[in-house]
Each structure stands twice: as C-alpha cells, then as structure tokens.
Design a protein around this motif. Structure first.
Motif, PDB file in Angstrom:
ATOM      1  N   MET A   1       0.836  -1.174   0.000  1.00 53.34           N
ATOM      2  CA  MET A   1       0.000   0.000   0.000  1.00 53.34           C
ATOM      3  C   MET A   1       0.890   1.249   0.000  1.00 53.34           C
ATOM      4  N   TYR A   2       0.477   2.243  -0.759  1.00 55.60           N
ATOM      5  CA  TYR A   2       1.240   3.487  -0.826  1.00 55.60           C
ATOM      6  C   TYR A   2       1.048   4.309   0.433  1.00 55.60           C
ATOM      7  N   VAL A   3       2.154   4.841   0.925  1.00 54.59           N
ATOM      8  CA  VAL A   3       2.144   5.749   2.063  1.00 54.59           C
ATOM      9  C   VAL A   3       2.231   7.179   1.535  1.00 54.59           C
ATOM     10  N   CYS A   4       3.136   7.400   0.595  1.00 54.81           N
ATOM     11  CA  CYS A   4       3.366   8.720   0.009  1.00 54.81           C
ATOM     12  C   CYS A   4       2.994   8.679  -1.468  1.00 54.81           C
ATOM     13  N   SER A   5       1.877   9.287  -1.793  1.00 52.24           N
ATOM     14  CA  SER A   5       1.430   9.320  -3.185  1.00 52.24           C
ATOM     15  C   SER A   5       2.287  10.245  -4.038  1.00 52.24           C
ATOM     16  N   CYS A   6       2.822  11.282  -3.449  1.00 51.80           N
ATOM     17  CA  CYS A   6       3.622  12.250  -4.198  1.00 51.80           C
ATOM     18  C   CYS A   6       4.857  11.602  -4.825  1.00 51.80           C
ATOM     19  N   PHE A   7       5.494  10.693  -4.085  1.00 45.88           N
ATOM     20  CA  PHE A   7       6.720  10.068  -4.566  1.00 45.88           C
ATOM     21  C   PHE A   7       6.582   8.567  -4.772  1.00 45.88           C
ATOM     22  N   GLY A   8       5.388   8.028  -4.617  1.00 45.93           N
ATOM     23  CA  GLY A   8       5.158   6.607  -4.844  1.00 45.93           C
ATOM     24  C   GLY A   8       5.888   5.703  -3.868  1.00 45.93           C
ATOM     25  N   ILE A   9       5.956   6.107  -2.596  1.00 46.52           N
ATOM     26  CA  ILE A   9       6.658   5.340  -1.567  1.00 46.52           C
ATOM     27  C   ILE A   9       5.652   4.435  -0.854  1.00 46.52           C
ATOM     28  N   THR A  10       5.992   3.166  -0.764  1.00 46.85           N
ATOM     29  CA  THR A  10       5.107   2.193  -0.148  1.00 46.85           C
ATOM     30  C   THR A  10       5.431   1.999   1.330  1.00 46.85           C
ATOM     31  N   GLU A  11       4.489   1.376   2.028  1.00 45.53           N
ATOM     32  CA  GLU A  11       4.705   1.043   3.437  1.00 45.53           C
ATOM     33  C   GLU A  11       5.901   0.106   3.572  1.00 45.53           C
ATOM     34  N   LYS A  12       6.047  -0.805   2.626  1.00 49.16           N
ATOM     35  CA  LYS A  12       7.180  -1.739   2.651  1.00 49.16           C
ATOM     36  C   LYS A  12       8.504  -0.987   2.567  1.00 49.16           C
ATOM     37  N   GLN A  13       8.570   0.038   1.732  1.00 50.06           N
ATOM     38  CA  GLN A  13       9.791   0.829   1.603  1.00 50.06           C
ATOM     39  C   GLN A  13      10.080   1.605   2.883  1.00 50.06           C
ATOM     40  N   VAL A  14       9.050   2.175   3.497  1.00 51.27           N
ATOM     41  CA  VAL A  14       9.235   2.903   4.745  1.00 51.27           C
ATOM     42  C   VAL A  14       9.763   1.955   5.817  1.00 51.27           C
ATOM     43  N   ARG A  15       9.180   0.767   5.897  1.00 49.72           N
ATOM     44  CA  ARG A  15       9.639  -0.215   6.886  1.00 49.72           C
ATOM     45  C   ARG A  15      11.086  -0.638   6.620  1.00 49.72           C
ATOM     46  N   ALA A  16      11.453  -0.785   5.346  1.00 47.67           N
ATOM     47  CA  ALA A  16      12.830  -1.159   5.004  1.00 47.67           C
ATOM     48  C   ALA A  16      13.808  -0.072   5.438  1.00 47.67           C
ATOM     49  N   HIS A  17      13.447   1.189   5.228  1.00 52.28           N
ATOM     50  CA  HIS A  17      14.305   2.295   5.682  1.00 52.28           C
ATOM     51  C   HIS A  17      14.389   2.304   7.205  1.00 52.28           C
ATOM     52  N   ALA A  18      13.285   2.009   7.867  1.00 51.97           N
ATOM     53  CA  ALA A  18      13.290   1.962   9.337  1.00 51.97           C
ATOM     54  C   ALA A  18      14.200   0.845   9.831  1.00 51.97           C
ATOM     55  N   GLU A  19      14.179  -0.284   9.149  1.00 50.76           N
ATOM     56  CA  GLU A  19      15.028  -1.405   9.548  1.00 50.76           C
ATOM     57  C   GLU A  19      16.512  -1.093   9.371  1.00 50.76           C
ATOM     58  N   THR A  20      16.825  -0.187   8.451  1.00 48.84           N
ATOM     59  CA  THR A  20      18.226   0.176   8.228  1.00 48.84           C
ATOM     60  C   THR A  20      18.660   1.364   9.070  1.00 48.84           C
ATOM     61  N   GLY A  21      17.752   1.865   9.943  1.00 44.61           N
ATOM     62  CA  GLY A  21      18.172   2.884  10.887  1.00 44.61           C
ATOM     63  C   GLY A  21      17.401   4.177  10.909  1.00 44.61           C
ATOM     64  N   ALA A  22      16.488   4.403   9.990  1.00 47.45           N
ATOM     65  CA  ALA A  22      15.703   5.638  10.016  1.00 47.45           C
ATOM     66  C   ALA A  22      14.664   5.532  11.123  1.00 47.45           C
ATOM     67  N   CYS A  23      14.710   6.446  12.079  1.00 51.04           N
ATOM     68  CA  CYS A  23      13.860   6.369  13.266  1.00 51.04           C
ATOM     69  C   CYS A  23      12.788   7.450  13.319  1.00 51.04           C
ATOM     70  N   THR A  24      12.891   8.452  12.469  1.00 55.07           N
ATOM     71  CA  THR A  24      11.954   9.570  12.516  1.00 55.07           C
ATOM     72  C   THR A  24      11.440   9.853  11.109  1.00 55.07           C
ATOM     73  N   PRO A  25      10.302  10.536  11.002  1.00 53.21           N
ATOM     74  CA  PRO A  25       9.822  10.923   9.681  1.00 53.21           C
ATOM     75  C   PRO A  25      10.845  11.747   8.893  1.00 53.21           C
ATOM     76  N   ARG A  26      11.615  12.574   9.578  1.00 54.36           N
ATOM     77  CA  ARG A  26      12.643  13.368   8.898  1.00 54.36           C
ATOM     78  C   ARG A  26      13.724  12.468   8.300  1.00 54.36           C
ATOM     79  N   GLN A  27      14.111  11.427   9.021  1.00 56.36           N
ATOM     80  CA  GLN A  27      15.109  10.498   8.494  1.00 56.36           C
ATOM     81  C   GLN A  27      14.547   9.691   7.322  1.00 56.36           C
ATOM     82  N   ILE A  28      13.272   9.339   7.399  1.00 58.55           N
ATOM     83  CA  ILE A  28      12.620   8.663   6.273  1.00 58.55           C
ATOM     84  C   ILE A  28      12.615   9.602   5.070  1.00 58.55           C
ATOM     85  N   ALA A  29      12.297  10.863   5.290  1.00 53.15           N
ATOM     86  CA  ALA A  29      12.288  11.852   4.205  1.00 53.15           C
ATOM     87  C   ALA A  29      13.664  11.983   3.577  1.00 53.15           C
TER      88      ALA A  29
END
Length: 86
Positions: A1-29
């Motif tokens: 499922m898409y989380v960010c429609s503007c850039f086509g970022i999925t929930e899976k991608q957000v979780r993958a970034h979180a697993e590699t160390g991104a802890c805040t929305p700013r780090q995800i951005a």
C-alpha cells in the motif's frame, strides 16, 4: 500500500528504511523523500515507525554525533532502495 502518493513510496519501503536505521519521519524523508511534498503522509509514517526501540536514537542519547551515525546507515542493494536514496 502506498504511504506517500507524491513520490510513490510504499509502506514496505518505509519499513525497510526503518530497519536500516531511520527512526523519525525526517530520516525517512532524507532516505526517500516521503513527506517532503504535501506532507499528508507524515502521520502515517509516524504510525509505521511507532515508538519502538531505535538503535540510532539510543546512540544519540549516549552522546554519539549524528553525522557519524548517518554514515553507518547502508541500504541493502537487494531491496531496490539503494538506488532511490542515491
């Protein structure tokens, strides 16, 4: 499922970034631009990140410089996220 429609970022991608160390929305951005256009996805990103343990946050609390921690985050090539972050 898409989380960010503007850039086509999925929930899976957000979780993958979180697993590699991104802890805040700013780090995800910083990793994939999610949340940097209209901002409507920031609350969803916060919900995905939750309030779980964050190794990078724990190191910051111990006095490690943030710049040194950012250099430690390496995206796995097999997720397809490494090319997005570059």
């Amino acid at each position: 499922m898409y989380v960010c429609s503007c850039f086509g970022i999925t929930e899976k991608q957000v979780r993958a970034h979180a697993e590699t160390g991104a802890c805040t929305p700013r780090q995800i951005a910083g990793a994939c631009k999610a949340g940097t256009d209209c901002g409507s996805c920031v609350r969803r990103i916060q919900a995905i990140l939750g309030r779980g343990a964050c190794p990078r946050r724990e190191l910051l609390d111990q006095g490690e410089p943030a710049a040194a921690l950012a250099a430690d985050v390496v995206l796995p090539a097999d997720t397809g996220l490494a090319a997005e972050a570059a």
